[in-house]
Design an enzyme around this catalytic site. Sequence first.
Site, PDB file in Angstrom:
ATOM      1  CE  LYS A  90     -10.105   1.847   7.270  1.00 25.26           C
ATOM      2  NZ  LYS A  90     -11.417   2.532   7.353  1.00 25.26           N
ATOM      3  CG  HIS A 105      -6.251   1.122   1.429  1.00 19.37           C
ATOM      4  ND1 HIS A 105      -6.478   0.759   2.733  1.00 19.37           N
ATOM      5  CD2 HIS A 105      -7.154   0.433   0.690  1.00 19.37           C
ATOM      6  CE1 HIS A 105      -7.479  -0.099   2.792  1.00 19.37           C
ATOM      7  NE2 HIS A 105      -7.896  -0.322   1.567  1.00 19.37           N
ATOM      8  CG  HIS A 159      -5.891  -5.214   3.206  1.00 23.14           C
ATOM      9  ND1 HIS A 159      -5.218  -4.442   2.286  1.00 23.14           N
ATOM     10  CD2 HIS A 159      -7.206  -4.920   3.022  1.00 23.14           C
ATOM     11  CE1 HIS A 159      -6.065  -3.719   1.588  1.00 23.14           C
ATOM     12  NE2 HIS A 159      -7.289  -4.002   2.001  1.00 23.14           N
ATOM     13  NE  ARG A 219     -14.768   3.004  -3.460  1.00 24.87           N
ATOM     14  CZ  ARG A 219     -14.286   2.447  -2.360  1.00 24.87           C
ATOM     15  NH1 ARG A 219     -14.924   1.415  -1.802  1.00 24.87           N
ATOM     16  NH2 ARG A 219     -13.165   2.892  -1.804  1.00 24.87           N
ATOM     17  CE  LYS A 246     -16.066   4.573   0.797  1.00 22.59           C
ATOM     18  NZ  LYS A 246     -15.751   3.722   1.970  1.00 22.59           N
ATOM     19  CB  CYS A 256     -16.124  -3.151  -1.192  1.00 25.52           C
ATOM     20  SG  CYS A 256     -17.249  -3.024  -2.597  1.00 25.52           S
ATOM     21  CB  SER A 257     -15.498  -2.736   4.293  1.00 22.86           C
ATOM     22  OG  SER A 257     -14.769  -1.999   5.265  1.00 22.86           O
ATOM     23  CD  GLU A 313      -8.702  -1.218  -1.827  1.00 22.43           C
ATOM     24  OE1 GLU A 313      -8.102  -1.945  -1.002  1.00 22.43           O
ATOM     25  OE2 GLU A 313      -9.602  -0.429  -1.506  1.00 22.43           O
ATOM     26  CD  GLU A 340      -9.471  -4.909  -0.790  1.00 23.52           C
ATOM     27  OE1 GLU A 340      -9.727  -4.018   0.052  1.00 23.52           O
ATOM     28  OE2 GLU A 340     -10.317  -5.300  -1.624  1.00 23.52           O
TER      29      GLU A 340
END
Length: 348
Positions: A151, A155, A167, A186, A190, A202-203, A262, A264
Site C-alpha cells: 500500500k 500511494h 491499483h 476521512r 489518513k 473507499c478502499s 492516488e 486507481e
Amino acid sequence: MSSRFLIINPTTTSSTIRFSASIFNRVSSSSYSTTHYTTSFLPFKRSLSFVVSLDLSRLSPSGSAPQLRPYARDFSSVRASAMTGQTDAVSDATMDAVQRRLMFDDEYDPFFFLVSSLLCSDFDLLLVLWYLPFLCILVDENDHVVGHENKYNCHLMEKIESLNLLHRAFSVFLFNSKYELLLQQRSATKVTFPLVWTNTCCSHPLYRESELIDEDALGVRNAAQRKLLDELGIPAEDVPVDQFTPLGRILYKAPSDGKWGEHELDYLLFMVRDVNVNPNPDEVADIKYVNREQLKELLRKADAGEGGLKLSPWFRLVVDNFLFKWWDHVEKGTLKEAVDMKTIHKLT
C-alpha cells in the site's frame, strides 16, 4: 484446558526461517511456567516478503496463562512490517504510529495451524503463528491483473509516476431507505486526503483469493463488505455481498500533498440498505446522511472554500459525471438499468 502447549513463531529472511518457540507448562489453575527457544535453519530458494516479530515471553506476563486470540492486532506484542525490498516503507519518519498501522495492518492476515495431541503427542496443543502479506492488486488500464504491491508504494507519487503503478480500488455509495447517501469525513490520520469528505467507503481489494474474483466483481464486493466493517463498523449481515450493485469503473490519478496520491481503477458500488454504523475513529472523523439538496450545498461550500470544507477527488469526479442521474435510478429502484461494467471511464 490444555496443560502443556507449544507456540511456534516463524520469522523469515531471504535465506532462512527463524523459529522462536515457547513451551507453556501449566503449574496451577492460573499460572504457567515458560521455556523459550530460538533456532534458524531451512535455506529458502526464493525471497520472502515479510517479517513478523513476536515477543513470546509477553504472552505470559507474571507467569499467568497466555491470552490466545484469533487476530494479530489483539496481540500487543506483535509487530508486522511490510518488507518488499523497500526499507523506507517502515522507516518513513513522516508517518506517525497510527498512519503506519493504517498503511500496513490490513496487509497481514494470521494463519493459525492447530495440531491436536493425536498428531503431536508431546503437547496438548501445538500452535503455529504464520503471517502472510496481502497487497494491493496492480492492474493495467484495461483492468487486467499484472501483479501486486504494498500500500505504501501504491500511494507514493514517486513510485506511481516512475513505475506507473495503477491499483484496483472501490468506492461504496450506501443509501438508506429514505434514499439519503451516507458520507464520511476521512480521519486526520489518513496519509492521503485527510479530513476530506467523501462517499461512504473507499478502499482497495487485496491480493488474496477471495478478493481477486473477477466474475460479477465478486472480489471487489467481498473487499467492500470487509472495509465497511473495518472503517464504519457496519456488520457484514447488514451489507450482504449480493446486495452490492457494481455500476461502473473509473480510472483517475490524483496527487494529495506532493508526496502521496492516488492512481486507481475504481469500481463504483451502490447499495440501498438501512444499516448500523459504528465508525472507527482511526479511519473516520465524522459521518452524515445527505439528500440531494444537502449534497449540492456541500458542493457549493467546497467550491467556495467555506470553512475549509474539501471533497475527495474521486468522489467529486463521480458526482460531476454520474451521481445525480444514478440517484434517480436509486429512487426508482431501477439501478440495474444504469449498469455499465464494460466501459472504463478515464477521468481527470
